[in-house]
Design a protein around this motif. Sequence first.
Motif, PDB file in Angstrom:
ATOM      1  N   HIS A 277      45.734  34.140  32.298  1.00  0.00           N
ATOM      2  CA  HIS A 277      46.599  35.418  32.636  1.00  0.00           C
ATOM      3  C   HIS A 277      47.997  35.456  32.058  1.00  0.00           C
ATOM      4  O   HIS A 277      48.924  34.451  32.514  1.00  0.00           O
ATOM      5  CB  HIS A 277      46.515  35.372  34.071  1.00  0.00           C
TER       6      HIS A 277
ATOM      7  N   VAL B 149      44.576  39.494  29.916  1.00  0.00           N
ATOM      8  CA  VAL B 149      44.073  38.106  30.546  1.00  0.00           C
ATOM      9  C   VAL B 149      43.095  38.118  28.994  1.00  0.00           C
ATOM     10  O   VAL B 149      42.550  38.917  28.557  1.00  0.00           O
ATOM     11  CB  VAL B 149      42.972  38.744  31.565  1.00  0.00           C
TER      12      VAL B 149
ATOM     13  N   GLU C 242      47.658  35.350  42.577  1.00  0.00           N
ATOM     14  CA  GLU C 242      47.024  35.852  41.340  1.00  0.00           C
ATOM     15  C   GLU C 242      46.461  34.438  40.460  1.00  0.00           C
ATOM     16  O   GLU C 242      47.112  33.543  40.548  1.00  0.00           O
ATOM     17  CB  GLU C 242      47.892  36.497  40.494  1.00  0.00           C
TER      18      GLU C 242
ATOM     19  N   GLN D 293      41.435  36.939  40.573  1.00  0.00           N
ATOM     20  CA  GLN D 293      41.518  37.381  39.413  1.00  0.00           C
ATOM     21  C   GLN D 293      42.202  38.908  38.985  1.00  0.00           C
ATOM     22  O   GLN D 293      42.205  39.609  39.860  1.00  0.00           O
ATOM     23  CB  GLN D 293      40.172  37.606  38.722  1.00  0.00           C
ATOM     24  N   ARG D 294      42.876  38.778  37.992  1.00  0.00           N
ATOM     25  CA  ARG D 294      43.721  40.135  38.003  1.00  0.00           C
ATOM     26  C   ARG D 294      42.892  41.360  37.872  1.00  0.00           C
ATOM     27  O   ARG D 294      43.231  42.307  38.369  1.00  0.00           O
ATOM     28  CB  ARG D 294      44.626  40.087  36.491  1.00  0.00           C
TER      29      ARG D 294
END
Length: 592
Positions: A40, A33, A208, A250-251
Amino acid sequence: MTAIARREELLWSRCAGCASLLYRKRLRRNLDVCPECGEHARLGAPERLRQLVDPGSLRPLSDLLPEADPINFVDVLPYPHRLTAARASTGLAEAVVCATATIGGHPVALAVMDFRFLGGSLGCAVGELITRTAERALDDRIPLVLVTASGGARMQEGALSLMQMATVSQAIAALREAGLLTVSVLTDPTYGGVAASFATNTDLVLAESGARMGFAGPRVIRQVTGRALPEGFQTADFLLRHGQVDMVVQRRSLRGRLVALLAATRAGRAARAGHPPVPRQEPASRRERLADDDAALARPAGPAVAVAPSPTPGAGQTSAVRDAWDTVRMARHPARPTTLDYLDSVFDGFVELHGDRLGGDCPAIVGGVARLAGRHVMVIGHQKGHTTAELVARNFGMASPAGHRKALRLMRLAARLGLPVVTLVDTPGADPGVSAEEQGQAAAIAENILTLTVLPTPVLAVITGEGGSGGALALAVADRVLMLENAVYSVISPEGCAAILWPDRSAAPQAARALRLTAPDLCRLGVVDEVVPEPSGAAHDDPAETAHRLRAALLANLLPLLDVPPAMLVRLRRQRFRRFGTTRGVNRAGVR
Ligand SMILES: [Zn+2]
């Protein structure tokens, strides 16, 4: 390029979002990221697994499958050449990596798609591998986690790739019945057949951050509507706003969210079973476990395929061979009988039922109760029209999400009332419009497909004209699938296929031949059970005779189904759609 320049290129990478030059190691530490703008970057399946699962817990599932080129597809390159190149460039056997592992101590079965491999496309092997992963989850009574990244079905495998939407969906349905959690994580991009099946018919759908998901791709929608798309169309935030995903994550939070969801559902299951949740296992040192994972993931994936034995020659060769492109034009002929025509000529006493009970009534789908030779049935079909005004009023037979939900309501109603379902399929495809996407076209199709795999009443489908991809399959997961002689059934339109794989749409006739979309071809592939012959010329030259033949075929196929107990019907239907994953292909001489 000099050695130094090459080394520099390996050390640095440019962010696709803000164009910052980023030190690769730092980017990787930040889970790929961008630390500057939060973009991402896409992840391959092995890296995704490393980020999600507990170190040391990963146990890859076998990816050994027979070599698949089921329709001997050639565009400008033979399909096996494209497969070989994808294997060489990714080091993967296919576009999905499947494993069991633990996430936060919770055992799961995982299937993670890899967009680098032929656009993450869903072919027979991918469908088979994901289905086996779901079956493993069922055997072990553990949740299934799917991470999707796909442009859609793999057109080089024709209608067989379309069938994978049903094959995987019925495995998801089995997990639903068993009370086991299914979760999909949408990553960028997730489109077409994957979006319209297992990406959206799971219990929970996470997107995601930065992921885009939809049934139709933006390029197609722009082409069809001729309009610019709204800002942020099909992005994770758009999907959340339109009620299509549970959350945008969020990742860096993804693993934690999965742990929390797995813990909650495990607690619920344990409470039902009357014992407390099993405590988390205590892991070994992190470094050791990471080394284990690397070893598991670095194992030579390679093609490692066993070459399938030569299949037996296909039966039922047709005598008069019509060119596939001529058949496409015949199937689209404006005078060709429509569903309402057949409701008048084949059935009696049709009573139309309207509405999805959620806010819409789609004119491209008609349905209701009718009689077939004195027996009550539920008939659901796509409605086109003969004149331009009729076609426009019916949206050219392209169903909206409301249409799919109306069909779903009528299917369920039929099962409750003990009525068999007859579907008449004639659509260029599901509506590829902006509002269709806003209203969840992908999930609407996905739910129909899943429901049909387990519907406890006989289902008989007839492809009467155009069977266009997911929109057709949404009405065609059936105990018996019949096809009128000059109908077509395809994973993508010949024009769409030509635009992607050939230089341009003028190659549509070649694409039509390569796709194996005619009734005799599909009969040989087992996608269709029986071809209903049309009068000399075609259906529209003698609609009365066509109706007569269709009625006879419907009765011959429906009556034996009426004696089969519902549970047995569902079991047999599942077997019918389970076998496409392991299809060994047709003989080279048999299909032309
Ligand atoms: Zn950036």
